[in-house]
Design an enzyme around this catalytic site. Structure first.
Site, short mmCIF file in Angstrom:
data_model
loop_
_atom_site.label_atom_id
_atom_site.label_comp_id
_atom_site.label_asym_id
_atom_site.label_seq_id
_atom_site.Cartn_x
_atom_site.Cartn_y
_atom_site.Cartn_z
N CYS A 6 29.24 28.46 34.74
CA CYS A 6 29.80 29.80 35.31
C CYS A 6 30.83 29.87 36.55
O CYS A 6 30.53 29.03 37.47
CB CYS A 6 28.45 30.67 35.86
SG CYS A 6 28.56 31.83 37.03
N CYS A 9 29.21 30.80 40.14
CA CYS A 9 28.59 29.26 40.53
C CYS A 9 29.18 28.44 41.03
O CYS A 9 28.96 27.91 42.04
CB CYS A 9 27.62 29.07 39.49
SG CYS A 9 26.19 30.04 39.00
N ASP A 32 39.49 38.63 46.06
CA ASP A 32 39.50 38.68 44.91
C ASP A 32 40.89 37.99 44.32
O ASP A 32 41.94 38.13 45.19
CB ASP A 32 39.27 39.93 44.03
CG ASP A 32 39.51 40.13 42.46
OD1 ASP A 32 38.48 40.60 42.07
OD2 ASP A 32 40.06 39.90 41.92
N ASN A 89 30.89 46.16 37.67
CA ASN A 89 31.15 46.53 36.34
C ASN A 89 29.97 45.94 35.11
O ASN A 89 29.57 44.77 35.70
CB ASN A 89 32.52 45.85 35.89
CG ASN A 89 33.61 46.66 36.75
OD1 ASN A 89 33.56 47.66 36.75
ND2 ASN A 89 34.62 46.02 37.35
N GLY A 95 35.40 46.76 31.54
CA GLY A 95 36.18 45.61 31.77
C GLY A 95 35.81 44.27 32.38
O GLY A 95 36.51 43.35 33.19
N HIS A 100 28.60 36.78 36.14
CA HIS A 100 27.58 36.34 37.39
C HIS A 100 27.75 37.57 38.25
O HIS A 100 28.90 38.19 38.83
CB HIS A 100 28.18 35.16 38.13
CG HIS A 100 27.49 34.73 39.33
ND1 HIS A 100 26.98 33.41 39.67
CD2 HIS A 100 27.07 35.63 40.49
CE1 HIS A 100 26.42 33.26 40.73
NE2 HIS A 100 26.45 34.65 41.25
N HIS A 102 28.20 40.56 40.50
CA HIS A 102 29.33 40.57 41.71
C HIS A 102 29.48 42.03 42.15
O HIS A 102 29.76 43.03 41.36
CB HIS A 102 30.30 39.72 41.60
CG HIS A 102 31.23 40.31 40.13
ND1 HIS A 102 31.02 39.79 38.92
CD2 HIS A 102 32.27 41.15 39.99
CE1 HIS A 102 31.91 40.18 37.95
NE2 HIS A 102 32.67 40.93 38.68
N HIS A 104 32.30 44.69 43.81
CA HIS A 104 33.53 44.91 44.10
C HIS A 104 33.53 45.69 45.51
O HIS A 104 33.11 46.60 45.61
CB HIS A 104 34.46 45.32 43.14
CG HIS A 104 34.61 44.42 41.94
ND1 HIS A 104 35.76 43.73 41.59
CD2 HIS A 104 33.92 44.59 40.82
CE1 HIS A 104 35.68 43.46 40.48
NE2 HIS A 104 34.51 43.62 39.94
P1 5GP Z 1 34.80 41.83 36.52
O1 5GP Z 1 35.79 42.42 35.71
O2 5GP Z 1 34.11 40.85 35.78
O3 5GP Z 1 33.99 43.16 37.09
O4 5GP Z 1 35.52 41.16 37.88
C1 5GP Z 1 35.89 39.86 37.73
C2 5GP Z 1 36.73 39.71 39.13
O5 5GP Z 1 36.91 38.45 39.27
C3 5GP Z 1 38.08 40.25 38.69
O6 5GP Z 1 38.71 41.37 39.69
C4 5GP Z 1 39.03 39.09 38.82
O7 5GP Z 1 40.43 39.14 39.34
C5 5GP Z 1 38.14 38.11 39.84
N1 5GP Z 1 38.50 36.66 39.57
C6 5GP Z 1 38.51 35.99 38.37
N2 5GP Z 1 38.63 34.62 38.43
C7 5GP Z 1 38.77 34.45 39.51
C8 5GP Z 1 38.86 33.40 40.61
O8 5GP Z 1 39.06 32.18 40.07
N3 5GP Z 1 38.77 33.58 41.88
C9 5GP Z 1 38.70 34.76 42.51
N4 5GP Z 1 38.63 34.62 43.79
N5 5GP Z 1 38.67 35.76 41.66
C10 5GP Z 1 38.60 35.79 40.63
ZN ZN Z 2 26.79 31.97 38.14
#
Ligand code: 5GP
Ligand code: ZN
Length: 118
Positions: A6, A9, A32, A89, A95, A100, A102, A104
């Site tokens: 993950c 993680c 992000d 999300n 999207g 894991h 999270h 925003h």
């Molecule tokens: P989701 O689309 O799953 O709600 O959000 C995942 C978020 O993680 C996205 O906004 C993406 O830009 C961010 N993200 C993906 N990979 C990384 C990373 O390696 N480092 C950081 N800081 N953010 C990441």
């Molecule tokens: Zn995780």
């Protein structure tokens, strides 16, 4: 519990670098990598949960920790009064890309409406 494959993680463990914004015993907040607003911070639980529903079902207090950390991030970033958005999300239509849980935290400028694309 952590999941070896993950991404978040690995970020919590420090095995993948990130830019810290806030942390305490249960949560970690970092910028992000692809910000969608001037302020775009992700707040994650140190413990792995697939999504917000799983986290809330197993440990409701941890969900409150995430939200309170989001408020603290907004305070630190100076957007507490100007306003901000907190988003979870879940699933493909939203999207979702990282599995894991999270939160925003977005702000620092006027945010667009959200909902249907186009
Ligand atoms: P989701 O689309 O799953 O709600 O959000 C995942 C978020 O993680 C996205 O906004 C993406 O830009 C961010 N993200 C993906 N990979 C990384 C990373 O390696 N480092 C950081 N800081 N953010 C990441
Ligand atoms: Zn995780």
């Amino acid at each position: 519990m952590t999941e070896p494959e993950c991404l978040f993680c690995k970020i919590v463990a420090g095995d993948v670098p990130s830019t810290p914004v806030y942390e305490n015993g249960t949560v970690y907040a970092f910028r992000d990598i692809n910000p969608q607003a001037r302020v775009h911070v992700l707040v994650v639980s140190r413990q792995h949960y697939e999504d917000a529903g799983a986290l809330a079902g197993d440990d409701p207090a941890l969900l409150a920790d995430l939200v309170l950390a989001g408020v603290e991030v907004a305070r630190q970033e100076g957007i507490e009064r100007s306003g901000y958005r907190m988003v979870f999300n879940t699933g493909e239509d939203a999207g979702r890309t990282v599995f894991h849980a999270h939160l925003h935290v977005l702000g620092g400028e006027g945010l667009g409406l959200f909902g249907r694309v186009g």
